[in-house]
Design a protein around this motif. Structure first.
Motif, short mmCIF file in Angstrom:
data_model
loop_
_atom_site.label_atom_id
_atom_site.label_comp_id
_atom_site.label_asym_id
_atom_site.label_seq_id
_atom_site.Cartn_x
_atom_site.Cartn_y
_atom_site.Cartn_z
N GLN A 372 0.82 -1.22 0.00
CA GLN A 372 0.00 0.00 0.00
C GLN A 372 0.86 1.27 0.00
N ASN A 373 1.94 1.21 -0.77
CA ASN A 373 2.79 2.40 -0.90
C ASN A 373 3.12 2.72 -2.36
N THR A 374 2.43 2.04 -3.28
CA THR A 374 2.65 2.27 -4.71
C THR A 374 1.32 2.15 -5.44
N ILE A 375 1.06 3.06 -6.38
CA ILE A 375 -0.13 2.98 -7.20
C ILE A 375 0.14 2.02 -8.36
N THR A 376 -0.72 1.04 -8.52
CA THR A 376 -0.52 0.04 -9.57
C THR A 376 -1.50 0.19 -10.73
N GLY A 377 -2.51 1.01 -10.58
CA GLY A 377 -3.48 1.21 -11.64
C GLY A 377 -4.55 2.18 -11.16
N PHE A 378 -5.46 2.54 -12.05
CA PHE A 378 -6.49 3.49 -11.64
C PHE A 378 -7.76 3.30 -12.48
N ARG A 379 -8.84 3.85 -11.93
CA ARG A 379 -10.13 3.87 -12.61
C ARG A 379 -10.73 5.25 -12.45
N ILE A 380 -11.19 5.83 -13.56
CA ILE A 380 -11.87 7.12 -13.49
C ILE A 380 -13.32 6.87 -13.09
N ILE A 381 -13.75 7.45 -11.99
CA ILE A 381 -15.14 7.32 -11.55
C ILE A 381 -16.01 8.34 -12.26
N ASP A 382 -15.61 9.60 -12.18
CA ASP A 382 -16.32 10.69 -12.86
C ASP A 382 -15.31 11.64 -13.47
N HIS A 383 -15.69 12.23 -14.61
CA HIS A 383 -14.74 13.06 -15.35
C HIS A 383 -15.50 14.03 -16.25
N ASN A 384 -15.16 15.31 -16.12
CA ASN A 384 -15.69 16.33 -17.04
C ASN A 384 -17.22 16.36 -17.06
N ARG A 385 -17.82 16.35 -15.89
CA ARG A 385 -19.28 16.39 -15.80
C ARG A 385 -19.77 17.83 -15.63
N ALA A 386 -20.75 18.20 -16.42
CA ALA A 386 -21.27 19.57 -16.37
C ALA A 386 -21.96 19.87 -15.04
N ASP A 387 -22.46 18.83 -14.36
CA ASP A 387 -23.16 19.03 -13.09
C ASP A 387 -22.23 19.02 -11.89
N PHE A 388 -20.93 18.88 -12.12
CA PHE A 388 -19.96 18.93 -11.03
C PHE A 388 -19.29 20.30 -11.02
#
Length: 433
Positions: A372-388
């Motif tokens: 738990q000291n290195t990032i191994t990958g990622f997932r975008i949950i939300d991105h470029n939303r007009a309502d955010f």
């Protein structure tokens, strides 16, 4: 063409940093007046070198500025230009990727400073990255809108024993309860000594609510004599009485806190990069990050509470061992960036970040390795939303992420007045993890 105005530099910075709203002192955050004057001088020297086409000196000075203040919108862009003008294509591409992930609206492709690499495949890949930032990703759904339009909620908590939702209020200096179906709010805790309320967290027994609060111009009834004051409150949930109030001398903004299973409390300070600890009803400095951090934000721990994760708005995320306080800064994978992280949650060996100091706004879930000291990958949950429009802190309830999507930080003027015509009712979102 790079910017040749330091005033423009300051304006650009203030528009992109949420925490500029807290205090004009935070323009350079932990940088002292003398240091900022030196910064200004170095910046002007870099502009002079650019104008005289002394690109070697221009590069040296922009590298110096970038080391003082990482992810600055002007410094980072100028560094990319300096690298290109010195024929360092690979390094230019790396920095341009940062520029794009910081703000995808910047038209670097029209800048003659990058003409020497404009036809390269690597440059075209950066353009493709820029185009990809226009993509909208929506994995969170609106749960409810609260009926108090000017509440300006920041923190959020759910009390399972009483099936009660709570929200903190920056503007109204209070904590409200609300119905998760109708959005109707009721005052849950008010107090004349309460400042703007940031984070709220229950203890492991759901006996006490811990509250991070600070005096800022955006709260109602602010006065200059309150500036810099901050406190952590311990409130009895059943009686709604303040059991204890914790304060520290100096100027502080207690922005987030974490309560352990043994009811120790860790507090992040957005005004001075220090983490405080409350144990046995005493608040002390736990660790100082003054030599390496700038503006602390979200704070969380892993499942066994052996590691603490702290977000810095300008630098990224630090992992700190509770055993010996050793620490390291996470390296972010290609396609992601550490700037602008506000809320931070830990979930099943992943970190979930709310990233509002960038364009576009993103919510990202990072996978961690076994240690738990290195990032191994990622997932975008939300991105470029007009309502955010600047989501802030978040919590996890029953395997779902919850957060307010539209904190109205950008609707305040420099005096802290809120323009109600620029905001909507607070919207609570949830996302299944």
């Amino acid at each position: 063409m790079i910017s040749d105005s330091f005033l423009v530099l300051l304006s650009s910075q203030s528009k992109n940093m949420k925490n500029y709203l807290y205090s004009l002192v935070l323009i350079f955050i932990t940088i002292t007046l003398a240091q900022s004057q030196t910064q200004k001088e170095v910046y002007q020297q870099s502009i002079n070198a650019y104008k005289s086409k002394d690109y070697a000196t221009f590069l040296k000075l922009t590298q110096q500025l970038d080391s003082i203040r990482p992810f600055h919108p002007t410094y980072t862009y100028n560094l990319a230009a300096a690298l290109a003008l010195n024929g360092k294509e690979k390094e230019t591409i790396t920095v341009l990727q940062k520029v794009v992930l910081m703000n995808h609206t910047i038209a670097f492709e029209t800048d003659d400073d990058f003409k020497s690499i404009a036809n390269s495949s690597a440059f075209q890949q950066v353009l493709a990255l820029k185009k990809s930032q226009e993509q909208t990703i929506s994995n969170s759904n609106k749960l409810v809108s609260l009926n108090e339009k000017e509440l300006h909620p920041e923190g959020l908590e759910f009390l399972p024993k009483s099936n009660l939702w709570l929200a903190s209020s920056i503007r109204k200096r209070k904590i409200v309860s609300f119905d998760s179906k109708s959005g109707i709010c009721s005052d849950w805790f008010t107090d004349d000594q309460l400042f703007a309320v940031f984070s709220i967290k229950k203890d492991s027994n759901e006996r006490f609510l811990w509250v991070a609060t600070a005096a800022i111009p955006e709260m109602e009834r602010f006065s200059a004599d309150l500036d810099g004051k901050a406190a952590v409150l311990k409130i009895d949930i059943k009686t709604k009485k303040v059991i204890q109030r914790f304060e520290m001398e100096g100027n502080h903004v207690f922005g987030d806190l974490y309560v352990t299973k043994t009811n120790e409390v860790y507090v992040s300070d957005s005004n001075k990069p220090i983490i405080y600890k409350i144990q046995n009803n005493v608040m002390t400095e736990w660790i100082s990050l003054e030599n390496e951090a700038y503006n602390l934000q979200g704070i969380t721990m892993n499942t066994d509470e052996s590691k603490l994760f702290i977000a810095d708005y300008l630098k990224g995320i630090s992992v700190i061992s509770l055993k010996d306080k050793s620490r390291q800064w996470l390296t972010f994978p290609d396609g992601t960036i550490g700037k602008g992280i506000d809320g931070l949650c830990f979930y099943k060996s992943t970190l979930i970040e709310v990233q509002n100091g960038v364009k576009p706004i993103r919510l990202v879930q990072f996978n961690l390795n076994e240690e738990q000291n290195t990032i191994t990958g990622f997932r975008i949950i939300d991105h470029n939303r007009a309502d955010f429009n600047e989501p802030a802190l978040a919590i996890i309830v029953k395997d779902k992420l919850h957060f307010f999507a539209n904190s109205p930080w950008q609707a305040y003027d420099k005096e802290g007045n809120l323009d109600g015509s620029k905001i909507e009712n607070p919207m609570l979102f949830e996302s299944k993890l």
